[in-house]
Design an enzyme around this catalytic site. Structure first.
Site, PDB file in Angstrom:
ATOM      1  N   GLU A 288      40.916  36.094  37.189  1.00 14.57           N
ATOM      2  CA  GLU A 288      40.213  36.910  36.255  1.00 14.57           C
ATOM      3  C   GLU A 288      39.540  35.908  35.431  1.00 14.57           C
ATOM      4  O   GLU A 288      38.180  35.959  34.911  1.00 14.57           O
ATOM      5  CB  GLU A 288      41.132  37.757  35.303  1.00 14.57           C
ATOM      6  CG  GLU A 288      40.556  38.876  35.181  1.00 14.57           C
ATOM      7  CD  GLU A 288      41.654  39.859  34.322  1.00 14.57           C
ATOM      8  OE1 GLU A 288      41.910  40.877  34.676  1.00 14.57           O
ATOM      9  OE2 GLU A 288      42.027  39.357  33.152  1.00 14.57           O
ATOM     10  N   HIS A 309      58.118  33.172  57.527  1.00 17.65           N
ATOM     11  CA  HIS A 309      58.207  33.811  58.504  1.00 17.65           C
ATOM     12  C   HIS A 309      57.326  34.966  58.339  1.00 17.65           C
ATOM     13  O   HIS A 309      57.371  35.929  59.091  1.00 17.65           O
ATOM     14  CB  HIS A 309      59.891  34.562  58.463  1.00 17.65           C
ATOM     15  CG  HIS A 309      60.566  33.195  58.344  1.00 17.65           C
ATOM     16  ND1 HIS A 309      61.368  32.985  59.743  1.00 17.65           N
ATOM     17  CD2 HIS A 309      60.986  32.391  57.476  1.00 17.65           C
ATOM     18  CE1 HIS A 309      62.111  32.051  59.497  1.00 17.65           C
ATOM     19  NE2 HIS A 309      61.943  31.351  58.310  1.00 17.65           N
ATOM     20  N   LYS A 423      37.369  50.983  35.967  1.00 15.82           N
ATOM     21  CA  LYS A 423      37.663  51.806  35.073  1.00 15.82           C
ATOM     22  C   LYS A 423      36.346  52.932  35.094  1.00 15.82           C
ATOM     23  O   LYS A 423      36.703  54.285  34.956  1.00 15.82           O
ATOM     24  CB  LYS A 423      37.609  51.004  33.645  1.00 15.82           C
ATOM     25  CG  LYS A 423      38.805  50.144  33.765  1.00 15.82           C
ATOM     26  CD  LYS A 423      38.892  49.685  32.369  1.00 15.82           C
ATOM     27  CE  LYS A 423      40.142  48.286  32.341  1.00 15.82           C
ATOM     28  NZ  LYS A 423      39.890  47.614  30.995  1.00 15.82           N
TER      29      LYS A 423
HETATM   30  O1  PA5 Z   1      43.454  39.431  30.565  1.00 16.92           O
HETATM   31  C1  PA5 Z   1      42.993  40.455  30.164  1.00 16.92           C
HETATM   32  O2  PA5 Z   1      42.067  40.439  29.248  1.00 16.92           O
HETATM   33  C2  PA5 Z   1      43.430  41.589  30.776  1.00 16.92           C
HETATM   34  O3  PA5 Z   1      44.073  41.626  31.838  1.00 16.92           O
HETATM   35  C3  PA5 Z   1      44.196  42.719  29.872  1.00 16.92           C
HETATM   36  O4  PA5 Z   1      45.248  41.823  29.693  1.00 16.92           O
HETATM   37  C4  PA5 Z   1      44.518  44.064  30.738  1.00 16.92           C
HETATM   38  O5  PA5 Z   1      43.484  44.474  30.959  1.00 16.92           O
HETATM   39  C5  PA5 Z   1      45.125  44.774  29.632  1.00 16.92           C
HETATM   40  O6  PA5 Z   1      44.459  45.099  28.324  1.00 16.92           O
HETATM   41  P1  PA5 Z   1      44.991  45.575  26.979  1.00 16.92           P
HETATM   42  O7  PA5 Z   1      46.070  44.510  26.752  1.00 16.92           O
HETATM   43  O8  PA5 Z   1      43.802  45.494  26.116  1.00 16.92           O
HETATM   44  O9  PA5 Z   1      45.461  46.959  27.307  1.00 16.92           O
END
Ligand code: PA5
Length: 446
Positions: A288, A309, A423
Site C-alpha cells: 500500500e 513444497h 469501494k
Molecule cells: O493502511 C490503511 O490506511 C488502510 O489499510 C486502512 O487501515 C484500512 O482501509 C482500514 O481503514 P479504517 O481504519 O479507516 O477502517
C-alpha cells in the site's frame, strides 16, 4: 547486545556494493524527509517518533482496559481491516501458543478473535454461533469509522451483545478505537458512552500497530506491550544515521538497487509458522505504501519449509525477477530433540539427537545457497527470538525502511488512492445513496 541485524552479502552476485551505495545520497534525502517532515505525505509522519512519544499514562490506560476485558470476557473480538487489523494479528500470532484455540488453561488459551477483516457470510455466522454462549467483548477499530467490512461485523456483534446483556451492560464491553473527533464510530461511541482510544490524524492505518490499534488487542491477548514499545524505541534510535550502520537504510537501499537491476518482486520468507501473519502485515505495509504511479516492488510472502513444497519450484527455477528477504529467528523457545529408532525404517537416525531447529536451520541454509545459485538474491533480517521486544524492533525497522524506500521510488508512501476504486464500484453495485451516476455507469458495463 542481542538485536535485529540485516545481512545483504548474498545479493552481491546480482548488484555490487557500489550499486547499492550509489543510492546512499537519495536514501539520505529520504531519511531527512522522514525526520524533518519535508517529503510527500508529511502529514502522516506521526509514527516516526511514536515509540518515544507514547506516554506512560497511555500505556497504563491500555493495560487497565485490557485487564478489565480479560477479567470480564471469555473472548474479545477485535473488529477491523487492513491497518486496523494486521499488526495486532501478526504480533498475537507470533507470540501465541500454536494451539491456543484448543487450550483450556488461562495463560495459553486464545482470547482474541478477529472480525471485520472480510465479508464472509459463513465466517460471521459461525462467529456469532460461537459467541452465543460466551461472555464476549468487542474492540471496534476504524480510523475513518466508515469502512464497510468492519461496520457490517460491528453492527451484527453489537446487536448480539445488546440482546445478550442489554444495551447498558453491552456498552461497558465495547471499546472503540477511532479518530479523535470525526467519523460515524466516534459519534456512536460518544452517544453510547463506550470507552475509546484515539488514532491520531498523523498516523496512517498501516503504520498504526504501535498505537492503541495494535496495543490494545495485543495486551488483551496477554502480551507485554511495554516490551514491544521498548524494542521499537531501540530501533527508533538505531535508525537515525544516514549510513549502513542503520539497518533500515541498508535494507531500503539494497532492495531498491535490486529493483533497479530488474528484480521487481520481493518475497518475504519465514521459517517459522508463527510468522505467517507478519508476512501479511509486511505485504500491506509495502504494497500500500509503494505500489503507485505504476511503480513499486511487488511484495509476496511465503512460509518455508511448508511452501518449498508448493512455491519452491517457481522460486528456484521460474522467471528471474525475484529476490527474497528471509526473516530469520535465531533461537526457538522450546527444545525438541529427534529420537533414535531401532528399526530406522524412515532413515532418520542420522539426525537423531539433533534439535528440530537445527534441521530447520539447515533447511534455511541449504535453500539460501540453492536460491542464490539459481539467481535469486537473498537478504536476511535476523532477530534473536520471537519475543515482544524483538517484534517491536522488527515493526519499527520495517516501517522506517518503508518510508525511506518509498521516497527512493519517488512516490508518496503514506497515501492509498488506489484502494478507493473497488469501494466506489462496490457502493455503485449496492446502489448506495449518493452513487446514482456510478450505479448507472457500472450497470452499463455488466
Ligand atoms: O493502511 C490503511 O490506511 C488502510 O489499510 C486502512 O487501515 C484500512 O482501509 C482500514 O481503514 P479504517 O481504519 O479507516 O477502517
Amino acid at each position: 547486545m542481542d538485536t535485529l541485524k540485516v545481512d545483504v552479502k548474498n545479493v552481491l552476485g546480482t548488484v555490487t556494493s557500489e550499486q547499492i551505495q550509489a543510492l546512499d545520497p537519495e536514501a539520505t534525502q529520504g531519511l531527512e524527509k522522514l525526520h524533518k517532515g519535508t517529503g510527500l505525505g508529511s502529514d502522516f509522519l506521526g509514527w516516526v517518533n511514536l515509540p518515544t512519544d507514547t506516554t506512560d499514562a497511555l500505556v497504563a490506560d491500555i493495560e487497565e482496559c485490557a485487564a478489565r476485558m480479560r477479567r470480564d470476557c471469555d473472548v474479545v473480538v477485535a473488529i477491523g481491516i487492513g491497518g486496523s487489523y494486521l499488526g495486532a494479528k501478526a504480533v498475537i500470532e507470533a507470540l501465541s501458543d500454536s494451539f491456543a484455540m484448543l487450550r483450556n488453561d488461562d495463560e495459553r488459551r486464545c482470547r482474541v478473535l478477529f472480525a471485520g477483516q472480510n465479508i464472509g457470510e459463513d465466517y460471521l455466522h459461525e462467529l456469532q454461533d460461537l459467541l452465543r454462549d460466551k461472555k464476549f467483548g468487542i474492540i471496534v477499530i476504524s480510523k475513518s469509522g466508515t469502512t464497510t467490512e468492519p461496520a457490517i461485523a460491528f453492527r451484527l456483534l453489537k446487536e448480539q451483545l445488546e440482546s445478550q446483556l442489554g444495551k447498558a451492560e453491552a456498552s461497558k464491553r465495547i471499546v472503540a478505537i477511532t479518530d479523535a473527533k470525526r467519523g460515524a464510530l466516534r459519534q456512536l461511541a460518544t452517544e453510547e458512552g463506550y470507552k475509546t482510544f484515539v488514532i491520531e490524524d498523523n498516523v496512517g492505518g498501516r503504520f498504526s500497530v504501535l498505537t492503541p490499534v495494535g496495543l490494545l488487542p495485543i495486551a488483551v491477548a496477554g502480551f507485554d506491550i511495554r516490551a514491544l514499545l521498548e524494542g521499537a524505541r531501540r530501533m527508533q534510535e538505531a535508525t537515525t544515521a544516514a549510513d549502513d550502520s542503520n539497518p533500515a537504510f541498508l535494507y531500503a537501499t539494497t532492495r531498491n538497487a535490486l529493483y533497479r537491476a530488474g528484480k521487481k518482486i520481493e518475497i518475504l520468507v519465514n521459517y517459522n509458522p508463527k510468522l505467517h501473519f507478519f508476512g501479511e502485515w509486511w505485504k500491506q505495509l509495502y504494497g500500500e505504501s509503494e505500489g503507485k504511479d505504476h511503480k513499486g516492488i511487488f511484495p509476496a510472502a511465503v512460509d518455508f519449509s511448508t511452501d518449498l513444497h508448493s512455491m519452491g519450484q517457481w522460486i528456484q527455477d521460474g522467471e528471474r525477477t525475484i529476490f527474497e528477504t528471509v526473516l530469520s529467528v535465531e533461537a526457538s523457545k522450546f527444545t525438541t530433540v529427534i529420537p533414535s529408532d531401532a528399526a530406522n525404517l524412515d532413515g532418520l537416525n542420522y539426525i537423531a539427537g539433533k534439535r528440530v531447529d537445527e534441521v530447520n536451520k539447515m533447511a534455511e541454509l541449504g535453500t539460501r545457497i540453492a536460491h542464490v545459485d539459481g539467481g535469486v538474491p537473498n537478504m536476511r533480517v535476523i532477530i534473536p527470538a520471537l519475543k515482544e521486544e524483538y517484534l517491536g524492533e522488527l515493526i519499527y525497522f520495517f516501517e522506517k525502511a518503508c518510508g525511506i524506500s518509498g521516497y527512493l521510488l519517488d512516490v508518496n508512501p503514506f497515501n492509498q488512492p488506489g484502494v478507493e476504486d473497488y469501494k466506489r464500484n462496490m457502493f455503485a453495485l449496492l446502489e448506495k445513496p449518493g452513487y446514482e451516476a456510478e450505479t448507472a455507469a457500472i450497470k452499463a458495463k455488466l
